[in-house]
Design a protein around this motif. Structure first.
Motif, PDB file in Angstrom:
ATOM      1  N   ILE A   1     -74.456  17.949  31.263  1.00  0.00           N
ATOM      2  CA  ILE A   1     -74.333  19.430  30.958  1.00  0.00           C
ATOM      3  C   ILE A   1     -74.891  19.943  32.081  1.00  0.00           C
ATOM      4  N   PRO A   2     -73.265  20.219  32.345  1.00  0.00           N
ATOM      5  CA  PRO A   2     -73.936  21.125  33.443  1.00  0.00           C
ATOM      6  C   PRO A   2     -74.697  22.418  33.429  1.00  0.00           C
TER       7      PRO A   2
ATOM      8  N   VAL B   1     -57.083  11.661  38.343  1.00  0.00           N
ATOM      9  CA  VAL B   1     -57.088  12.180  40.014  1.00  0.00           C
ATOM     10  C   VAL B   1     -58.296  13.189  39.489  1.00  0.00           C
ATOM     11  N   LEU B   2     -58.348  13.585  38.892  1.00  0.00           N
ATOM     12  CA  LEU B   2     -59.507  14.390  37.956  1.00  0.00           C
ATOM     13  C   LEU B   2     -60.805  14.124  37.962  1.00  0.00           C
ATOM     14  N   VAL B   3     -60.883  12.490  37.411  1.00  0.00           N
ATOM     15  CA  VAL B   3     -62.378  11.840  37.150  1.00  0.00           C
ATOM     16  C   VAL B   3     -62.382  11.403  38.337  1.00  0.00           C
ATOM     17  N   VAL B   4     -61.440  10.637  39.179  1.00  0.00           N
ATOM     18  CA  VAL B   4     -61.855  10.764  41.001  1.00  0.00           C
ATOM     19  C   VAL B   4     -62.749  11.942  41.437  1.00  0.00           C
TER      20      VAL B   4
ATOM     21  N   ALA C   1     -75.541  13.946  43.860  1.00  0.00           N
ATOM     22  CA  ALA C   1     -76.433  13.402  44.363  1.00  0.00           C
ATOM     23  C   ALA C   1     -77.095  13.137  45.313  1.00  0.00           C
ATOM     24  N   SER C   2     -75.984  12.740  46.287  1.00  0.00           N
ATOM     25  CA  SER C   2     -76.964  12.306  48.015  1.00  0.00           C
ATOM     26  C   SER C   2     -77.398  13.342  47.938  1.00  0.00           C
ATOM     27  N   GLU C   3     -77.368  14.966  48.351  1.00  0.00           N
ATOM     28  CA  GLU C   3     -77.533  15.710  49.245  1.00  0.00           C
ATOM     29  C   GLU C   3     -79.215  15.823  48.241  1.00  0.00           C
ATOM     30  N   LYS C   4     -79.068  15.840  46.847  1.00  0.00           N
ATOM     31  CA  LYS C   4     -80.668  16.080  46.273  1.00  0.00           C
ATOM     32  C   LYS C   4     -81.118  15.004  46.979  1.00  0.00           C
ATOM     33  N   VAL C   5     -80.615  13.326  46.770  1.00  0.00           N
ATOM     34  CA  VAL C   5     -81.470  12.566  47.439  1.00  0.00           C
ATOM     35  C   VAL C   5     -81.564  12.498  48.917  1.00  0.00           C
TER      36      VAL C   5
ATOM     37  N   LEU D   1     -70.006  15.035  42.030  1.00  0.00           N
ATOM     38  CA  LEU D   1     -70.742  14.467  41.685  1.00  0.00           C
ATOM     39  C   LEU D   1     -71.811  13.305  42.570  1.00  0.00           C
ATOM     40  N   ASP D   2     -71.262  12.651  42.806  1.00  0.00           N
ATOM     41  CA  ASP D   2     -72.087  11.582  43.854  1.00  0.00           C
ATOM     42  C   ASP D   2     -72.306  11.851  45.539  1.00  0.00           C
TER      43      ASP D   2
END
Length: 152
Positions: free
Chosen positions: A7-8, A128-131, A141-145, A137-138
């Protein structure tokens, strides 16, 4: 260690919580309002039972199949109001001819395909919204990594 909660933080802000409460309050009001209206319609139907049409009280035979009302019939016949289609019935005991509102197969098919089209459109929209959300989110996550690797 970080939480696995998905949950954001933005969802817990007071403004978002108030908007959620307002939305669900309006939905509840609509549902309960419809229930109250249907209760009042039932009581008014009980009062009108004295002048009920013969096809509600006895068996009947359909003499004219279900057909669409014309402009004049729509304005003048109360049987045309609910669906826009009417059929002529003959009550067996009283031998009276009356008009009864009916649901046309063509109208039902049209409503079915409208519903199918709406569901297909909603499916496509939410896919489309899910994609889009998954890509977002991906990317987060990659920015965080990337930041964690740079800090080493």
């Amino acid at each position: 260690m970080e939480s696995d909660c998905r949950i954001p933080v933005a969802c817990c802000r007071p403004r978002v919580l108030v908007l959620h409460a307002l939305f669900w309050g309006l939905v509840s009001l609509r549902v309960f309002g419809a229930a109250l209206l249907s209760d009042s319609e039932r009581t008014s139907a009980a009062v009108k039972a004295v002048a009920a049409p013969c096809w509600l009280l006895e068996d009947f035979v359909v003499t004219t199949e279900c057909g669409q009302c014309n402009a004049f019939q729509t304005r003048s016949w109360s049987a045309c109001e609910p669906t826009g289609y009417v059929e002529r019935v003959n009550c067996t005991r009283s031998n009276r001819d009356e008009y009864k509102s009916c649901r046309s197969a063509v109208m039902e098919e049209h409503l079915f395909w409208k519903f199918e089209a709406a569901m297909l459109a909603l499916t496509a929209l939410f896919a489309v919204l899910v994609v889009v959300r998954q890509r977002w989110l991906d990317r987060l996550a990659s920015e965080k990594v990337r930041r964690q690797i740079e800090s080493i």
